[in-house]
Design an enzyme around this catalytic site. Sequence first.
Site, short mmCIF file in Angstrom:
data_model
loop_
_atom_site.label_atom_id
_atom_site.label_comp_id
_atom_site.label_asym_id
_atom_site.label_seq_id
_atom_site.Cartn_x
_atom_site.Cartn_y
_atom_site.Cartn_z
N ARG A 6 -0.11 -1.77 11.55
CA ARG A 6 1.31 -2.04 11.82
C ARG A 6 1.55 -2.09 13.33
O ARG A 6 2.28 -2.91 13.83
CB ARG A 6 2.11 -0.89 11.19
CG ARG A 6 3.54 -1.13 10.97
CD ARG A 6 4.12 -0.05 10.08
NE ARG A 6 3.38 1.21 10.16
CZ ARG A 6 3.53 2.22 9.33
NH1 ARG A 6 4.37 2.13 8.33
NH2 ARG A 6 2.83 3.34 9.48
N LYS A 61 -2.26 8.69 -10.94
CA LYS A 61 -3.71 8.80 -11.16
C LYS A 61 -4.02 8.95 -12.65
O LYS A 61 -5.00 8.39 -13.16
CB LYS A 61 -4.26 10.00 -10.37
CG LYS A 61 -4.20 9.76 -8.86
CD LYS A 61 -4.40 11.04 -8.09
CE LYS A 61 -4.44 10.78 -6.59
NZ LYS A 61 -4.34 12.00 -5.80
N GLY A 84 -10.04 11.26 -4.82
CA GLY A 84 -10.71 11.13 -3.51
C GLY A 84 -12.20 10.90 -3.60
O GLY A 84 -12.66 9.84 -4.02
N VAL A 119 -8.44 7.71 -7.41
CA VAL A 119 -8.27 8.94 -8.19
C VAL A 119 -9.29 9.99 -7.74
O VAL A 119 -10.50 9.73 -7.74
CB VAL A 119 -8.44 8.68 -9.71
CG1 VAL A 119 -8.20 9.96 -10.51
CG2 VAL A 119 -7.52 7.57 -10.18
N GLU A 141 -12.38 3.20 -6.88
CA GLU A 141 -12.91 4.57 -7.06
C GLU A 141 -12.10 5.60 -6.26
O GLU A 141 -11.89 6.72 -6.72
CB GLU A 141 -14.38 4.62 -6.62
CG GLU A 141 -15.05 5.96 -6.81
CD GLU A 141 -15.13 6.39 -8.27
OE1 GLU A 141 -15.89 5.77 -9.02
OE2 GLU A 141 -14.44 7.35 -8.66
N GLY A 175 -8.17 13.37 1.81
CA GLY A 175 -8.62 13.46 3.20
C GLY A 175 -9.53 12.30 3.58
O GLY A 175 -10.02 11.56 2.74
P1 NAP Z 1 -1.89 6.38 6.45
O1 NAP Z 1 -2.67 7.39 7.20
O2 NAP Z 1 -0.40 6.46 6.48
O3 NAP Z 1 -2.35 4.95 6.97
C1 NAP Z 1 -1.68 3.76 6.60
C2 NAP Z 1 -2.21 2.63 7.46
O4 NAP Z 1 -1.60 1.43 7.02
C3 NAP Z 1 -1.90 2.75 8.95
O5 NAP Z 1 -3.00 2.32 9.70
C4 NAP Z 1 -0.72 1.80 9.16
O6 NAP Z 1 -0.70 1.20 10.45
C5 NAP Z 1 -1.06 0.74 8.14
N1 NAP Z 1 0.10 0.00 7.69
C6 NAP Z 1 1.23 0.46 7.13
N2 NAP Z 1 2.05 -0.56 6.81
C7 NAP Z 1 1.41 -1.69 7.20
C8 NAP Z 1 1.71 -3.06 7.15
N3 NAP Z 1 2.85 -3.51 6.62
N4 NAP Z 1 0.80 -3.93 7.63
C9 NAP Z 1 -0.36 -3.51 8.15
N5 NAP Z 1 -0.72 -2.23 8.21
C10 NAP Z 1 0.16 -1.33 7.75
O7 NAP Z 1 -2.28 6.36 4.91
P2 NAP Z 1 -3.63 6.91 4.24
O8 NAP Z 1 -3.49 8.37 4.01
O9 NAP Z 1 -4.80 6.39 4.97
O10 NAP Z 1 -3.53 6.25 2.79
C11 NAP Z 1 -3.82 4.89 2.57
C12 NAP Z 1 -3.92 4.63 1.08
O11 NAP Z 1 -4.95 5.44 0.54
C13 NAP Z 1 -2.67 4.97 0.27
O12 NAP Z 1 -2.56 4.08 -0.81
C14 NAP Z 1 -2.96 6.36 -0.26
O13 NAP Z 1 -2.28 6.65 -1.46
C15 NAP Z 1 -4.45 6.24 -0.52
N6 NAP Z 1 -5.19 7.50 -0.53
C16 NAP Z 1 -5.05 8.38 0.48
C17 NAP Z 1 -5.81 9.54 0.47
C18 NAP Z 1 -5.69 10.57 1.56
O14 NAP Z 1 -6.29 11.64 1.40
N7 NAP Z 1 -4.98 10.32 2.64
C19 NAP Z 1 -6.70 9.77 -0.57
C20 NAP Z 1 -6.82 8.84 -1.61
C21 NAP Z 1 -6.05 7.70 -1.57
P3 NAP Z 1 -0.48 2.05 11.78
O15 NAP Z 1 -1.74 2.87 11.91
O16 NAP Z 1 -0.33 1.07 12.85
O17 NAP Z 1 0.73 2.90 11.52
N1 HSE Z 2 -2.04 12.61 -1.42
C1 HSE Z 2 -3.14 12.58 -2.30
C2 HSE Z 2 -3.50 14.00 -2.71
C3 HSE Z 2 -4.32 11.93 -1.65
O1 HSE Z 2 -3.05 14.94 -2.05
O2 HSE Z 2 -4.24 14.18 -3.68
C4 HSE Z 2 -5.47 11.70 -2.58
O3 HSE Z 2 -5.14 10.71 -3.50
#
Ligand code: NAP
Ligand code: HSE
Length: 458
Positions: free
Chosen positions: A46, A206, A135, A133, A130, A328
């Site tokens: 973004r 999930k 991680g 759900v 994968e 994470g």
């Molecule tokens: P995050 O840290 O908030 O990162 C989101 C990224 O997407 C950032 O780089 C952001 O850009 C970018 N972004 C947001 N809107 C955008 C747009 N319109 N166009 C282009 N880029 C855009 O999120 P995250 O924790 O990595 O999670 C990402 C996905 O993985 C989500 O679906 C989440 O549910 C899933 N997930 C997360 C985890 C976890 O532990 N965090 C685990 C499993 C699944 P900027 O960096 O410039 O802000």
């Molecule tokens: N926010 C989610 C959690 C990330 O805490 O389990 C993993 O999907």
Amino acid sequence: MLDTLGIALIGCGTVGGGVADILLRHKDRLASRSGRPIALRRVVVRDTSKLRDSAIPKELISTDHAAAIHDPTVHVVVELIGGTTTAKKVVLDALAAGKHVVTANKALLADAGHELFEAARKAERCVCFEAAVAGGVPIIRALGESLAANQVTAIQGILNGTSNFILTAMAERGMSYAVALAEAQKLGYAEADPTLDVDGSDAAHKLAVLAQIAFGVAARPHEIQRQGIDTLDAMDIRFADELGYTIKLLAEAWTSGEGGRRKAEGGKDETDSAFRLPPSALNWVALHVAPVLLRHTDLLAQVRGAYNAILVHGDIVGETLYQGPGAGRGPTASSVVADIIDIAVGRAQRTFAAAQLWSTANKGFAIEPAERVRSRFYLRLLVADKPGVLADVTRILADEEISISSVVQHEAAESGGSPVPLVIVTHYAETGRFKTALKKINALATVAAPAVFFSMGD
Ligand code: NAP
Ligand code: HSE
């Protein structure tokens, strides 16, 4: 060696940053596991001015989705931005452009799985998920591939790392809910909107994904009954502990073959299992997410911090357990890169075509209303310390044929005066009848606040 597989990362936050790191630092390892080089070609974010802690060459980073998706050197688009609007467009555009897709976005899959998977089948491309759900825990492969000879009859899982982290910190370190949530956010476990973590929505998303694989059910998020930990009182964690239980946010699926609950009254052994039942006995599945009291000795009660764990009961294999870091940067990126390797090898495309997930051809089980699920219940009331209060409550429960297993009430002085907490644990009862009783109990003049209740895991 096959041609290089080109990757576009759309989103480079917690998870995307981890994926970029693996792709850039472990090129040789990935090439040897895939039989071909894997190259990071594009990174879309973004805000390009944001400092990133991964060593991504600056020239790869842009805000241009279309350029990344249509780049002819890109073969796989990895969607890691989250949400259901832009993310959905990215996935559909990528498939239309003939790219395979990897995503960790469970909200998107639960919301639009059917549309995305139909688009993928039409484009003869695959969608891998994968990381969506649990991680780093390979539960999607376990359910879809390793247990493929089984009919799954029950799933019971801790599927939200943030909630489990908060519950562990409150129970073990006496931390407040707010401080524990802030720490989970700092560690990169929480969703961009942490409400999804603590109100049970993320676990429900999930569970919807797991239910599609295990039962062929296309459950929409609103069809999954859910209760989160956002209204949990530290008092209930203490009472549960006093009774010998730990509170965990569980995502559960029970088929008719399990008698409505995994451990039926009196304790059911393997000889009663659905393995012995005719397939026609397995015609519905109940899905719900809620805090559940588990005995301290229960396997899932011992899962701490941001760890996830899933118990899966298969009709042939019996009970299996999968456990590991559920949220994470590293764990989630590990699963995303495993999907990229599967595509590089060509395994994912074959599995995807065979599985026919979210297909209308896939009839699946009916969804049983959660009201019919049978459970024991923990009920905590704040009541006036007066004669007859306990009798009124127990009469209402008896009217619904709900029998009481135990009652805890401390001396008023110990509980800080009137109203006093009154904790009742019931025997097995149908959820619907228990809720009918609750309405009547809440209407009693001597009950000072809405009743708090949780299912018991035994
Ligand atoms: P995050 O840290 O908030 O990162 C989101 C990224 O997407 C950032 O780089 C952001 O850009 C970018 N972004 C947001 N809107 C955008 C747009 N319109 N166009 C282009 N880029 C855009 O999120 P995250 O924790 O990595 O999670 C990402 C996905 O993985 C989500 O679906 C989440 O549910 C899933 N997930 C997360 C985890 C976890 O532990 N965090 C685990 C499993 C699944 P900027 O960096 O410039 O802000
Ligand atoms: N926010 C989610 C959690 C990330 O805490 O389990 C993993 O999907």
